[in-house]
Scaffold this motif. Structure first.
Motif, mmCIF file in Angstrom:
data_model
loop_
_atom_site.group_PDB
_atom_site.id
_atom_site.type_symbol
_atom_site.label_atom_id
_atom_site.label_comp_id
_atom_site.label_asym_id
_atom_site.label_seq_id
_atom_site.Cartn_x
_atom_site.Cartn_y
_atom_site.Cartn_z
ATOM 1 N N TYR A 1 0.837 -1.185 0.000
ATOM 2 C CA TYR A 1 0.000 0.000 0.000
ATOM 3 C C TYR A 1 0.877 1.241 0.000
ATOM 4 C CZ TYR A 1 -4.055 -2.874 1.299
ATOM 5 O OH TYR A 1 -5.073 -3.808 1.303
ATOM 6 N N PHE B 1 -9.308 2.149 1.571
ATOM 7 C CA PHE B 1 -9.283 2.957 2.787
ATOM 8 C C PHE B 1 -9.928 4.316 2.584
ATOM 9 C CE2 PHE B 1 -6.607 0.880 5.994
ATOM 10 C CZ PHE B 1 -6.190 -0.220 5.275
ATOM 11 N N SER C 1 -13.457 -4.189 2.175
ATOM 12 C CA SER C 1 -12.945 -5.134 1.191
ATOM 13 C C SER C 1 -14.018 -6.149 0.856
ATOM 14 C CB SER C 1 -11.693 -5.854 1.707
ATOM 15 O OG SER C 1 -12.025 -6.767 2.728
ATOM 16 N N ALA D 1 -11.978 1.189 6.436
ATOM 17 C CA ALA D 1 -11.633 0.490 5.202
ATOM 18 C C ALA D 1 -12.691 -0.547 4.892
ATOM 19 C CB ALA D 1 -10.255 -0.178 5.315
ATOM 20 N N GLN E 1 -19.284 3.139 2.792
ATOM 21 C CA GLN E 1 -18.636 2.687 1.550
ATOM 22 C C GLN E 1 -19.716 2.388 0.510
ATOM 23 O OE1 GLN E 1 -18.724 -0.729 0.364
ATOM 24 N NE2 GLN E 1 -19.492 -1.821 2.178
#
Lengths: 113, 114
Positions: free
Chosen positions: A35, B105, B94, B92, B25
């Motif tokens: 990252y 993020f 996923s 974050a 998100q």
């Protein structure tokens, strides 16, 4: 501690040069991720390499993985001032999903124009 | 459109106060997280939620309470703030799907407790 370590902690190079950062981790993994974090910003996923891969490329990025040594390296070729950032490696704890990423200590890269 | 957005970006508050950080998100991911980054840039996971259910709670004081009203939101409430809570908090998300992928993020919330 499960935390990985990165080397060097800080790296300063001139634009156009290559930058290499190393990461060591402690547990068995099924993938390793890199990252980038620009100052004051969130992390951006760069590349993921699976445990059965030894090398992976993405644009100017080249990542290697040596599971026998529990280490990985990130090479940025022909660096640019915009590459200035902190770079972190991360491994999923327990070897599985991304549910818990263990981050390395980071390498601060400064590319001088 | 921002994929993972958290608010506020900056939060300055006094010791003892209660504050919340919100995260949303729009990626349709099933899993969301809160990470804490200290002054030395060390990132550590705090919580992980999958489909609104708590998966990981990493030795975090119970003054910190995450809440996930739906899988697109994961808020962090902090009671009785202490000086040591000062840090940057990152949300974050996923989606594992058929294999591991990277996490996305947010921009972070810089919390300063005075």
């Amino acid at each position: 501690s499960q935390q990985g370590e990165e080397d060097p902690q800080a790296l300063s190079i001139q634009e156009g040069e290559n930058a290499t950062m190393n990461c060591s981790y402690k547990t068995s993994i099924n993938n390793l991720q890199w990252y980038r974090q620009n100052s004051g910003r969130g992390l951006v996923h760069l590349i993921l390499i699976r445990s059965n891969e030894r090398e992976k490329h993405s644009g100017r990025l080249r990542v290697t993985l040596d599971t026998s040594k529990k280490s990985s390296s990130l090479l940025i070729t022909a660096s640019r001032a915009a590459d200035t950032a902190s770079y972190f490696c991360a491994t999923p704890w327990g070897g599985g999903a991304t549910n818990k990423l263990i981050f390395g200590t980071g390498t601060l890269l400064a590319v001088q124009p | 459109d921002t994929a993972v957005s958290q608010t506020p970006k900056y939060l300055v508050t006094q010791m003892g106060n209660d504050k919340s950080i919100k995260c949303e998100q729009n990626l349709g991911h099933d899993t969301m997280y809160w990470y804490k980054q200290d002054s030395k840039k060390f990132l550590k996971i705090m919580f992980s939620y999958n489909n609104k259910e708590l998966i990981i709670n990493e030795t975090v004081p119970n003054r910190f309470s995450p809440k996930s009203p739906d899988k697109a939101h994961l808020n962090l409430h902090i009671n009785s703030l202490e000086l040591g809570d000062s840090a940057v908090y990152f949300c974050a998300s996923s989606q594992e799907g058929s294999g591991p992928v990277g996490a996305f993020f947010g921009q972070g919330t810089r919390l300063t407790v005075v």
